[in-house]
Design a protein around this motif. Structure first.
Motif, PDB file in Angstrom:
ATOM      1  N   PRO A 181       7.340   2.608  -7.112  1.00  0.00           N
ATOM      2  CA  PRO A 181       7.172   1.164  -6.923  1.00  0.00           C
ATOM      3  C   PRO A 181       8.053   0.635  -5.783  1.00  0.00           C
ATOM      4  O   PRO A 181       9.084   1.229  -5.465  1.00  0.00           O
ATOM      5  CB  PRO A 181       7.628   0.590  -8.267  1.00  0.00           C
ATOM      6  CG  PRO A 181       8.627   1.582  -8.773  1.00  0.00           C
ATOM      7  CD  PRO A 181       8.197   2.932  -8.266  1.00  0.00           C
ATOM      8  N   TRP A 182       7.609  -0.448  -5.171  1.00  0.00           N
ATOM      9  CA  TRP A 182       8.423  -1.140  -4.147  1.00  0.00           C
ATOM     10  C   TRP A 182       8.323  -2.618  -4.483  1.00  0.00           C
ATOM     11  O   TRP A 182       7.427  -3.322  -4.035  1.00  0.00           O
ATOM     12  CB  TRP A 182       7.877  -0.841  -2.758  1.00  0.00           C
ATOM     13  CG  TRP A 182       8.815  -1.218  -1.634  1.00  0.00           C
ATOM     14  CD1 TRP A 182      10.081  -1.698  -1.734  1.00  0.00           C
ATOM     15  CD2 TRP A 182       8.531  -1.128  -0.233  1.00  0.00           C
ATOM     16  NE1 TRP A 182      10.624  -1.903  -0.497  1.00  0.00           N
ATOM     17  CE2 TRP A 182       9.702  -1.557   0.442  1.00  0.00           C
ATOM     18  CE3 TRP A 182       7.438  -0.718   0.522  1.00  0.00           C
ATOM     19  CZ2 TRP A 182       9.785  -1.595   1.843  1.00  0.00           C
ATOM     20  CZ3 TRP A 182       7.518  -0.757   1.900  1.00  0.00           C
ATOM     21  CH2 TRP A 182       8.682  -1.182   2.563  1.00  0.00           C
ATOM     22  N   LYS A 183       9.241  -3.076  -5.315  1.00  0.00           N
ATOM     23  CA  LYS A 183       9.111  -4.410  -5.888  1.00  0.00           C
ATOM     24  C   LYS A 183      10.059  -5.404  -5.231  1.00  0.00           C
ATOM     25  O   LYS A 183      11.036  -5.029  -4.600  1.00  0.00           O
ATOM     26  CB  LYS A 183       9.384  -4.345  -7.390  1.00  0.00           C
ATOM     27  CG  LYS A 183       8.346  -3.530  -8.136  1.00  0.00           C
ATOM     28  CD  LYS A 183       8.577  -3.596  -9.624  1.00  0.00           C
ATOM     29  CE  LYS A 183       7.434  -2.888 -10.347  1.00  0.00           C
ATOM     30  NZ  LYS A 183       7.618  -2.881 -11.782  1.00  0.00           N
ATOM     31  N   ALA A 184       9.728  -6.680  -5.470  1.00  0.00           N
ATOM     32  CA  ALA A 184      10.614  -7.739  -4.990  1.00  0.00           C
ATOM     33  C   ALA A 184      11.829  -7.816  -5.910  1.00  0.00           C
ATOM     34  O   ALA A 184      11.740  -7.517  -7.104  1.00  0.00           O
ATOM     35  CB  ALA A 184       9.876  -9.071  -4.985  1.00  0.00           C
ATOM     36  N   ALA A 212      -4.026   7.110   6.558  1.00  0.00           N
ATOM     37  CA  ALA A 212      -3.520   5.783   6.215  1.00  0.00           C
ATOM     38  C   ALA A 212      -2.001   5.800   6.072  1.00  0.00           C
ATOM     39  O   ALA A 212      -1.291   5.007   6.706  1.00  0.00           O
ATOM     40  CB  ALA A 212      -4.168   5.295   4.919  1.00  0.00           C
ATOM     41  N   SER A 213      -1.487   6.716   5.255  1.00  0.00           N
ATOM     42  CA  SER A 213      -0.039   6.714   4.999  1.00  0.00           C
ATOM     43  C   SER A 213       0.744   7.126   6.248  1.00  0.00           C
ATOM     44  O   SER A 213       1.831   6.606   6.506  1.00  0.00           O
ATOM     45  CB  SER A 213       0.296   7.614   3.820  1.00  0.00           C
ATOM     46  OG  SER A 213      -0.199   8.912   4.030  1.00  0.00           O
ATOM     47  N   TYR A 271      -4.064   0.393   7.337  1.00  0.00           N
ATOM     48  CA  TYR A 271      -4.586  -0.339   6.174  1.00  0.00           C
ATOM     49  C   TYR A 271      -6.112  -0.326   6.168  1.00  0.00           C
ATOM     50  O   TYR A 271      -6.744  -0.158   5.116  1.00  0.00           O
ATOM     51  CB  TYR A 271      -4.062  -1.783   6.162  1.00  0.00           C
ATOM     52  CG  TYR A 271      -4.527  -2.534   4.936  1.00  0.00           C
ATOM     53  CD1 TYR A 271      -3.868  -2.380   3.718  1.00  0.00           C
ATOM     54  CD2 TYR A 271      -5.647  -3.359   4.980  1.00  0.00           C
ATOM     55  CE1 TYR A 271      -4.316  -3.033   2.572  1.00  0.00           C
ATOM     56  CE2 TYR A 271      -6.099  -4.015   3.842  1.00  0.00           C
ATOM     57  CZ  TYR A 271      -5.432  -3.848   2.643  1.00  0.00           C
ATOM     58  OH  TYR A 271      -5.874  -4.480   1.511  1.00  0.00           O
ATOM     59  N   PHE A 272      -6.719  -0.512   7.349  1.00  0.00           N
ATOM     60  CA  PHE A 272      -8.184  -0.500   7.432  1.00  0.00           C
ATOM     61  C   PHE A 272      -8.738   0.859   6.979  1.00  0.00           C
ATOM     62  O   PHE A 272      -9.745   0.931   6.255  1.00  0.00           O
ATOM     63  CB  PHE A 272      -8.642  -0.793   8.867  1.00  0.00           C
ATOM     64  CG  PHE A 272      -8.557  -2.257   9.259  1.00  0.00           C
ATOM     65  CD1 PHE A 272      -8.445  -3.258   8.298  1.00  0.00           C
ATOM     66  CD2 PHE A 272      -8.607  -2.648  10.591  1.00  0.00           C
ATOM     67  CE1 PHE A 272      -8.374  -4.594   8.642  1.00  0.00           C
ATOM     68  CE2 PHE A 272      -8.544  -3.990  10.952  1.00  0.00           C
ATOM     69  CZ  PHE A 272      -8.420  -4.958   9.979  1.00  0.00           C
ATOM     70  N   TYR A 273      -8.067   1.915   7.427  1.00  0.00           N
ATOM     71  CA  TYR A 273      -8.514   3.250   7.012  1.00  0.00           C
ATOM     72  C   TYR A 273      -8.375   3.393   5.497  1.00  0.00           C
ATOM     73  O   TYR A 273      -9.262   3.944   4.823  1.00  0.00           O
ATOM     74  CB  TYR A 273      -7.704   4.335   7.734  1.00  0.00           C
ATOM     75  CG  TYR A 273      -8.128   5.732   7.351  1.00  0.00           C
ATOM     76  CD1 TYR A 273      -9.192   6.361   7.996  1.00  0.00           C
ATOM     77  CD2 TYR A 273      -7.495   6.414   6.313  1.00  0.00           C
ATOM     78  CE1 TYR A 273      -9.606   7.627   7.630  1.00  0.00           C
ATOM     79  CE2 TYR A 273      -7.897   7.682   5.935  1.00  0.00           C
ATOM     80  CZ  TYR A 273      -8.955   8.282   6.586  1.00  0.00           C
ATOM     81  OH  TYR A 273      -9.368   9.542   6.212  1.00  0.00           O
ATOM     82  N   HIS A 274      -7.272   2.870   4.984  1.00  0.00           N
ATOM     83  CA  HIS A 274      -7.023   2.913   3.536  1.00  0.00           C
ATOM     84  C   HIS A 274      -8.183   2.244   2.783  1.00  0.00           C
ATOM     85  O   HIS A 274      -8.698   2.794   1.798  1.00  0.00           O
ATOM     86  CB  HIS A 274      -5.697   2.201   3.249  1.00  0.00           C
ATOM     87  CG  HIS A 274      -5.468   1.881   1.814  1.00  0.00           C
ATOM     88  ND1 HIS A 274      -5.033   2.820   0.893  1.00  0.00           N
ATOM     89  CD2 HIS A 274      -5.596   0.701   1.127  1.00  0.00           C
ATOM     90  CE1 HIS A 274      -4.924   2.229  -0.295  1.00  0.00           C
ATOM     91  NE2 HIS A 274      -5.249   0.967  -0.180  1.00  0.00           N
ATOM     92  N   VAL A 305       0.802  -1.224   0.000  1.00  0.00           N
ATOM     93  CA  VAL A 305       0.000   0.000   0.000  1.00  0.00           C
ATOM     94  C   VAL A 305       0.838   1.278   0.000  1.00  0.00           C
ATOM     95  O   VAL A 305       0.479   2.270  -0.659  1.00  0.00           O
ATOM     96  CB  VAL A 305      -0.947  -0.013   1.232  1.00  0.00           C
ATOM     97  CG1 VAL A 305      -1.672   1.314   1.382  1.00  0.00           C
ATOM     98  CG2 VAL A 305      -1.960  -1.131   1.094  1.00  0.00           C
ATOM     99  N   LEU A 306       1.940   1.269   0.744  1.00  0.00           N
ATOM    100  CA  LEU A 306       2.722   2.508   0.869  1.00  0.00           C
ATOM    101  C   LEU A 306       3.157   3.064  -0.493  1.00  0.00           C
ATOM    102  O   LEU A 306       3.135   4.294  -0.688  1.00  0.00           O
ATOM    103  CB  LEU A 306       3.935   2.275   1.794  1.00  0.00           C
ATOM    104  CG  LEU A 306       4.522   3.512   2.482  1.00  0.00           C
ATOM    105  CD1 LEU A 306       3.478   4.270   3.282  1.00  0.00           C
ATOM    106  CD2 LEU A 306       5.703   3.139   3.373  1.00  0.00           C
ATOM    107  N   PRO A 307       3.532   2.214  -1.472  1.00  0.00           N
ATOM    108  CA  PRO A 307       3.899   2.750  -2.793  1.00  0.00           C
ATOM    109  C   PRO A 307       2.773   3.557  -3.449  1.00  0.00           C
ATOM    110  O   PRO A 307       3.049   4.492  -4.205  1.00  0.00           O
ATOM    111  CB  PRO A 307       4.218   1.491  -3.609  1.00  0.00           C
ATOM    112  CG  PRO A 307       4.625   0.482  -2.608  1.00  0.00           C
ATOM    113  CD  PRO A 307       3.787   0.761  -1.395  1.00  0.00           C
TER     114      PRO A 307
END
Lengths: 474, 334
Positions: free
Chosen positions: A251-254, A324-325, A379-382, A243-245
């Motif tokens: 992006p925040w990738k593997a 959220a963030s 996350y719930f707020y998101h 979610v943060l990205p």
């Protein structure tokens, strides 16, 4: 606008009800330790049991609900199992409430054998409590296995664990969410199996009088508890990766490093549970050393990969700050600070002076309350905000964050201070020699009340979004 | 063992008490009775000393020093043999005691009238020869807040620095979003590499420094004194002879006031007679010096050098049921 998932909304509702009640129990306990409410003192230990197990359960179920919700973009969990998870958890909670409120069961959240059978509460409450844990454990085991099944339908095990990244390949692209959730769920199955064995042996004692070995039961219990708590944290981190990205616009990738990091975590954090048994000198010395080494090693991927990655993601980004963030960001900070407190305590030399003092609740409250629960509520707020897109009030949100931070860290500061002053944990009343612990408890209760105010204000904010999202979804 | 009164579960409690009483009877009293005359000292050790002392201060039940002179013999015998019935009948003294001890009720442990007489005689004899608890009670105005020191102070300082650093870094990154711009990813990865080596090196240094100095490494050293500690709900029993089971309590000489020489390395051999307990040894400044767990079926050996003369305190550091916070004892180093 993105329609919210019905199951997720139920989990949000359950969390919004249970979490503040459990916080109130925590405030009650610190108030009794402060020397107030003496007429209710005999309820301290039953409430301690309910607070501990309730919080661990809420943390696990809420973080699992977040992970399942986020994973729906990639996989399809079984609808029937999702309902079973909800129903089983509610049934387990009801059994737990009966055991504690009618039976005054008070063996603590990890019910260290043989205490459940040797306490001053009726035998039926022990059976009720063990039944509650059985229902919860069985439900969560089925839930975890179903999620692994759903992941396996789309990714092979080696892909889900990112082994192709380790081999130098970049395809297929596997989101970090899938990788971390797979690691967590494998650990979850292992810990729940240990829990099942411990439960079976406990039932054998309470129903059949068959005694078990205290050291074996301690190992099983702490393996179960340690892994359950840590994997809950990892599930919270998994959704943060997802979610943060969206808020940072990057992006925040593997990749190879992320895959290596989380595979290391899977191996190492299972062995780190030995740090709970440092003061059991009859354990083989080698496993005590393994406990410290594994605890230290597990901090490297956490600090170097996840925290550094998160900070790099946010650094000089066009970050869209909302509740959220912000909650996700400060939740990561709480996880880091709590991890530091835990790392210090995982040093055998230090543990000798800190084990079972208030330093222990200090560090686990830091990464669970100011870490995981902030990630989960963020996350719930998101989810609720994405489903309703109601206008947001930044100044109001800043007030919420201020109350949560001042209240939460003020409460934790009192815990740490008490731990450094050798105040034992789990004392309903402090003896005259340790009476200074009462002062720290009083201040802790005040700060915790401030945290609760922040939480209620936050719940009003998320609550109206939840109601609207619920009406749309159901 | 103390009991919390609960009207909803009283019948069950009575059944449980009966079962526990029978168990204790066969496990303990039979051993004593088989030897002929009832020994009040042994009965007191096995049935009463969990909650009561004679001159050692209150626990979950009152200090019995001088208490036998405050009540009639008949009342005492009935109270010792049928406390559950007297509470149910709302006996005024029983209710007063219940309120004084915040709901911890005297439990029926299955003593007969003859047993009760033996216990009363023992308490009377001990009262005549033992100093009352006043000598070990808190000073007027309470104890001062102890200073931090040693490992605790060092760990506290390290934690504050660490937490402060995390807060600063997060704050700095937060503020950086006010001036967004692209990040040089290669440079960031280089910083991460350096960060990795710094963190790993730091952890290796701390591991090397601390793993040499663990309590297990002292297993080869020689102890000047060996003290056997049997923990049980909610009491520590000391002896210079081994205690591994409840039955041993009748056969060993229990040390009531433990005194140890200053500068001696003492090995505490701790076990438990019921559930898990913690043996937490606090020094004269009331700061935790050392600890080990006391587990049923196992003996943990804790070696500690007691350099500083004075009063030492022992608290249970593993939650052991609702009288946990009452489980404490003292020892003196001279």
């Amino acid at each position: 606008m993105r329609k919210a998932n019905t199951h997720t909304l139920y989990w949000i509702g359950i969390t919004l009800v249970l979490f503040p009640i459990l916080v109130v129990l925590g405030i009650y306990m610190r108030t009794v330790q402060f020397g107030q409410l003496p007429a209710t003192q005999s309820w301290f230990y039953p409430m301690m049991t309910l607070h501990g197990l309730g919080m661990v359960g809420v943390c696990y179920a809420a973080s699992m609900a977040c992970a399942v919700d986020a994973l729906r973009r990639y996989i399809e969990p079984s609808g029937a199992i999702s309902w079973l998870a909800l129903a089983g958890t509610v049934a387990g909670v009801v059994l737990l409430l009966v055991s504690v409120f009618l039976g005054k069961f008070a063996a603590g959240w990890y019910f260290l054998y043989p205490l459940p059978m040797r306490g001053n509460w009726p035998a039926w409450s022990t059976v009720m409590f063990l039944s509650a844990i059985t229902v919860l454990g069985a439900t969560w085991l089925i839930w975890s296995v179903d999620m692994l099944r759903a992941i396996a339908r789309r990714y092979s095990l080696s892909e889900a664990l990112g082994w192709h990244y380790l081999a130098g390949r970049t395809e297929p692209e596997v989101p970090p969410l899938v990788l971390i959730t797979t690691v967590s769920l494998i650990a979850c199955v292992a810990c729940l199996v240990a829990g099942v064995i411990a439960l079976a042996l406990s039932f054998a004692d309470v129903l059949g009088g068959v005694r078990s070995d205290a050291l074996l039961m301690k190992n099983l219990t702490f393996f179960f508890g340690h892994v359950l708590v840590n994997l809950s944290m990892y599930l919270g981190l998994a959704v943060t990766y997802e979610v943060l990205p969206e808020y940072a616009g990057r992006p925040w990738k593997a990749n190879k490093i992320v895959a290596l990091s989380w595979n290391t975590v899977l191996v190492v954090f299972l062995a780190a549970y030995f740090h709970h048994l440092y003061m059991d000198f009859v354990q083989p010395v080698v496993v005590q050393y393994i406990g410290q080494v594994a605890s230290y090693i597990s901090s490297i991927p956490a600090a170097v990969v996840t925290l550094f990655g998160a900070l790099m993601l946010v650094y000089r980004s066009k970050m869209r700050w909302n509740l959220a963030s912000i909650l996700l960001f400060v939740g990561l900070a709480g996880w880091a600070i709590g991890g530091g407190g835990a790392g210090i305590d995982s040093t055998i030399l230090v543990n000798m002076k800190f084990h079972n003092t208030l330093w222990v609740p200090a560090h686990f409250h830091t990464y669970m309350l100011m870490g995981l629960m902030l990630l989960v509520t963020g996350y719930f707020y998101h989810c609720c905000q994405a489903a309703t897109e109601l206008p947001e009030k930044p100044s109001f949100h800043n007030l919420v964050i201020l109350l949560l931070m001042v209240g939460g860290y003020g409460m934790l500061f009192m815990f740490y201070l008490s731990g450094a002053a050798s105040i034992p944990r789990r004392f309903a009343v402090y003896p005259a020699e340790l009476a200074h612990g009462a002062g720290y408890a009083g201040l802790g209760a005040l700060f915790a009340a401030l945290f609760l105010v922040g939480l209620i204000v936050f719940f009003v904010e998320i609550g109206k979004r939840w109601i609207r999202a619920f009406r749309v979804a159901v | 063992m103390p009991t919390i009164l609960d009207a909803t579960s009283r019948p069950l409690r009575i059944i449980v008490s009966f079962v526990v009483g029978c168990g204790l009877f066969f496990g303990g009293v039979c051993g004593a009775s088989a030897q002929g005359a009832i020994d009040g000292r042994i009965l007191f050790q096995q049935k009463c000393s969990t909650c009561h002392t004679i001159g050692g201060g209150d626990r979950s039940g009152p200090d019995l020093w001088g208490s036998m002179e405050r009540h009639s013999q008949d009342w005492l015998i009935r109270w010792i043999t049928r406390p559950d019935l007297m509470i149910a009948e709302r006996d005024p003294i029983a209710i007063e005691l219940l309120e004084q001890f915040k709901g911890f009720a005297m439990e029926n442990v299955g003593l007969t009238e003859a047993d009760a007489r033996a216990v009363i005689d023992h308490v009377r004899a001990e009262t005549a020869t033992t100093a009352p608890a006043s000598a070990t009670q808190a000073p007027p105005g309470g104890y001062p807040t102890p200073p931090f020191g040693g490992v605790q102070l060092a760990a506290w300082a390290v934690f504050l620095i660490f937490a402060g650093a995390i807060a600063l870094v997060f704050g700095w990154v937060w503020l950086s979003t006010r001036n967004p711009q692209d990040v040089d990813v290669k440079r960031a990865y280089a910083v991460r590499r350096t960060f990795f080596f710094v963190v790993a090196s730091l952890l290796l240094v701390v591991l090397g420094a601390t793993l040499q100095d663990t309590p297990y490494a002292e297993a080869d050293t020689k102890a000047d004194r060996i003290v056997y500690v049997a923990a049980r709900q909610f009491d520590f029993v000391y002896s210079l002879e081994p205690i591994v089971s409840t039955g041993d309590l009748a056969n060993v000489l229990v040390v009531k006031r433990l005194e140890l020489p200053a500068g001696a390395t003492v090995e505490f051999r701790g076990t438990s007679l019921d559930v898990n307990h913690g043996f937490g040894l606090y020094g004269p400044t009331r700061q935790l010096l050392a600890q080990t767990q006391a587990m049923p079926g196992y003996v943990n050996r804790l070696r500690v050098r007691l350099d500083e003369p004075g009063q030492y305190y022992v608290f249970c550091l593993e939650y052991c049921a609702t009288g946990h916070h009452l489980m404490q004892s003292r020892l003196v180093v001279k």
